[in-house]
Design a protein around this motif. Structure first.
Motif, PDB file in Angstrom:
ATOM      1  N   SER A  92       0.937  -0.698  -0.135  1.00  0.00           N
ATOM      2  CA  SER A  92      -0.041   0.273  -0.204  1.00  0.00           C
ATOM      3  C   SER A  92       0.825   1.414  -0.097  1.00  0.00           C
ATOM      4  N   ASP A  93       0.269   2.542   0.110  1.00  0.00           N
ATOM      5  CA  ASP A  93       1.120   3.344  -0.132  1.00  0.00           C
ATOM      6  C   ASP A  93       1.536   4.104   1.573  1.00  0.00           C
ATOM      7  N   TRP A  94       1.078   2.752   2.566  1.00  0.00           N
ATOM      8  CA  TRP A  94       2.261   3.475   3.785  1.00  0.00           C
ATOM      9  C   TRP A  94       2.359   2.498   4.190  1.00  0.00           C
ATOM     10  N   THR A  95       2.458   1.056   4.059  1.00  0.00           N
ATOM     11  CA  THR A  95       3.705   0.474   4.648  1.00  0.00           C
ATOM     12  C   THR A  95       4.659  -0.183   3.502  1.00  0.00           C
ATOM     13  N   GLN A  96       5.931   0.061   3.456  1.00  0.00           N
ATOM     14  CA  GLN A  96       7.285  -0.640   3.023  1.00  0.00           C
ATOM     15  C   GLN A  96       7.829  -0.705   3.187  1.00  0.00           C
ATOM     16  N   PRO A  97       7.544  -2.862   3.520  1.00  0.00           N
ATOM     17  CA  PRO A  97       8.630  -3.707   4.210  1.00  0.00           C
ATOM     18  C   PRO A  97       9.714  -3.624   2.675  1.00  0.00           C
ATOM     19  N   PRO A  98      10.904  -4.077   4.012  1.00  0.00           N
ATOM     20  CA  PRO A  98      11.832  -4.423   2.817  1.00  0.00           C
ATOM     21  C   PRO A  98      11.731  -5.709   1.897  1.00  0.00           C
ATOM     22  N   LEU A  99      12.616  -5.741   0.340  1.00  0.00           N
ATOM     23  CA  LEU A  99      12.136  -7.209  -0.339  1.00  0.00           C
ATOM     24  C   LEU A  99      13.419  -7.223  -0.234  1.00  0.00           C
ATOM     25  N   ALA A 100      13.501  -9.179   0.493  1.00  0.00           N
ATOM     26  CA  ALA A 100      14.496  -9.530  -0.732  1.00  0.00           C
ATOM     27  C   ALA A 100      15.061  -9.747  -1.747  1.00  0.00           C
ATOM     28  N   GLY A 101      13.342  -9.971  -2.357  1.00  0.00           N
ATOM     29  CA  GLY A 101      14.064 -11.028  -4.036  1.00  0.00           C
ATOM     30  C   GLY A 101      12.393 -10.379  -4.293  1.00  0.00           C
ATOM     31  N   ALA A 102      11.250 -10.452  -4.305  1.00  0.00           N
ATOM     32  CA  ALA A 102      10.581  -9.695  -4.913  1.00  0.00           C
ATOM     33  C   ALA A 102      11.027  -9.070  -5.246  1.00  0.00           C
ATOM     34  N   ARG A 103      10.059  -8.034  -7.013  1.00  0.00           N
ATOM     35  CA  ARG A 103       9.972  -7.086  -7.238  1.00  0.00           C
ATOM     36  C   ARG A 103       8.643  -6.283  -6.518  1.00  0.00           C
ATOM     37  N   GLY A 104       8.627  -4.914  -6.384  1.00  0.00           N
ATOM     38  CA  GLY A 104       8.074  -4.263  -5.764  1.00  0.00           C
ATOM     39  C   GLY A 104       7.461  -3.628  -6.821  1.00  0.00           C
ATOM     40  N   ILE A 105       6.124  -3.306  -6.189  1.00  0.00           N
ATOM     41  CA  ILE A 105       5.005  -2.606  -6.840  1.00  0.00           C
ATOM     42  C   ILE A 105       4.298  -2.004  -5.422  1.00  0.00           C
ATOM     43  N   THR A 106       3.472  -0.668  -6.118  1.00  0.00           N
ATOM     44  CA  THR A 106       2.833   0.435  -4.683  1.00  0.00           C
ATOM     45  C   THR A 106       2.361   0.945  -5.072  1.00  0.00           C
ATOM     46  N   THR A 107       0.993   1.189  -4.573  1.00  0.00           N
ATOM     47  CA  THR A 107       0.038   2.213  -5.013  1.00  0.00           C
ATOM     48  C   THR A 107       0.408   3.055  -4.553  1.00  0.00           C
ATOM     49  N   ILE A 108      -0.302   4.692  -4.892  1.00  0.00           N
ATOM     50  CA  ILE A 108      -0.396   6.045  -4.102  1.00  0.00           C
ATOM     51  C   ILE A 108      -1.512   6.295  -4.586  1.00  0.00           C
ATOM     52  N   HIS A 109      -2.111   6.692  -3.292  1.00  0.00           N
ATOM     53  CA  HIS A 109      -3.533   7.055  -3.445  1.00  0.00           C
ATOM     54  C   HIS A 109      -3.564   8.552  -3.943  1.00  0.00           C
ATOM     55  N   ASP A 110      -2.996   9.343  -3.316  1.00  0.00           N
ATOM     56  CA  ASP A 110      -2.286  10.835  -2.892  1.00  0.00           C
ATOM     57  C   ASP A 110      -1.693  11.572  -2.824  1.00  0.00           C
ATOM     58  N   LEU A 111      -1.272  12.344  -3.050  1.00  0.00           N
ATOM     59  CA  LEU A 111       0.596  13.304  -2.656  1.00  0.00           C
ATOM     60  C   LEU A 111       0.236  14.524  -2.003  1.00  0.00           C
ATOM     61  N   SER A 112      -1.301  14.223  -1.752  1.00  0.00           N
ATOM     62  CA  SER A 112      -1.652  15.736  -0.938  1.00  0.00           C
ATOM     63  C   SER A 112      -1.321  16.257   0.080  1.00  0.00           C
ATOM     64  N   ILE A 113      -0.691  15.609   1.090  1.00  0.00           N
ATOM     65  CA  ILE A 113      -0.334  14.939   2.541  1.00  0.00           C
ATOM     66  C   ILE A 113       1.190  15.834   2.046  1.00  0.00           C
ATOM     67  N   LEU A 114       1.787  15.996   1.037  1.00  0.00           N
ATOM     68  CA  LEU A 114       3.269  16.679   0.659  1.00  0.00           C
ATOM     69  C   LEU A 114       3.239  17.421  -0.136  1.00  0.00           C
ATOM     70  N   ARG A 115       2.232  18.185  -0.985  1.00  0.00           N
ATOM     71  CA  ARG A 115       2.179  18.604  -1.599  1.00  0.00           C
ATOM     72  C   ARG A 115       1.728  20.064  -1.181  1.00  0.00           C
ATOM     73  N   TYR A 116       0.675  19.568  -0.041  1.00  0.00           N
ATOM     74  CA  TYR A 116       0.233  20.596   1.187  1.00  0.00           C
ATOM     75  C   TYR A 116       0.446  20.792   2.731  1.00  0.00           C
ATOM     76  N   PRO A 117       1.512  20.468   2.867  1.00  0.00           N
ATOM     77  CA  PRO A 117       2.041  19.748   4.370  1.00  0.00           C
ATOM     78  C   PRO A 117       1.781  20.784   5.250  1.00  0.00           C
ATOM     79  N   GLU A 118       1.147  22.193   5.173  1.00  0.00           N
ATOM     80  CA  GLU A 118       1.132  22.778   6.026  1.00  0.00           C
ATOM     81  C   GLU A 118      -0.503  22.673   6.387  1.00  0.00           C
ATOM     82  N   GLU A 119      -0.831  21.935   6.091  1.00  0.00           N
ATOM     83  CA  GLU A 119      -2.406  22.031   6.207  1.00  0.00           C
ATOM     84  C   GLU A 119      -2.791  20.214   6.244  1.00  0.00           C
ATOM     85  N   SER A 120      -1.205  19.903   6.663  1.00  0.00           N
ATOM     86  CA  SER A 120      -1.275  17.985   7.110  1.00  0.00           C
ATOM     87  C   SER A 120      -0.523  17.844   8.152  1.00  0.00           C
ATOM     88  N   HIS A 121      -0.456  16.534   9.380  1.00  0.00           N
ATOM     89  CA  HIS A 121      -0.093  16.496  10.670  1.00  0.00           C
ATOM     90  C   HIS A 121       1.519  16.284  10.306  1.00  0.00           C
TER      91      HIS A 121
END
Length: 116
Positions: A23-52
């Motif tokens: 998911s876009d909130w947890t990235q475990p280390p991978l020993a050999g698997a190819r990784g794919i992740t989902t990003i739902h939105d990046l408003s937390i980075l676009r507007y950090p002052e509005e986030s915790h």
């Protein structure tokens, strides 16, 4: 634990896999698997002052509130190193991932959420 210490590959728990989708909130280390992740939105980075964007403690309430902006930023930097493909659920999120995170367009795919 995975986001903070980033130890113990997920394969130790699930066995050997070719691909691991996180998911876009947890990235475990991978020993050999190819990784794919989902990003739902990046408003937390676009507007950090509005986030915790700071860590706070309350001894009276025995609570700790994490700096979500820093936690998510750290998680995403690990995902950029470990994942080959990023699934974005909108064109706007894809553009944000390219602009804010520097992920090359070739690693970004728009996959719209399903409807019932």
């Amino acid at each position: 634990l995975w986001n903070t210490l980033h130890i113990i590959p997920v394969e130790w728990f699930i066995g050997s896999v070719d691909v691991f989708w996180s998911s876009d909130w947890t990235q475990p280390p991978l020993a050999g698997a190819r990784g794919i992740t989902t990003i739902h939105d990046l408003s937390i980075l676009r507007y950090p002052e509005e986030s915790h964007n700071k860590t706070s403690y309350s001894a009276a309430k025995t609570t700790i509130s994490a700096n979500i902006v820093a936690v998510q930023g750290k998680r995403l930097s690990r995902a950029i190193e470990e994942c080959e493909i990023f699934l974005c659920d909108s064109e706007a999120t894809r553009k944000d991932a390219e602009e804010l995170l520097g992920i090359p367009r070739s690693r970004l795919r728009v996959v719209y959420p399903g409807f019932h």
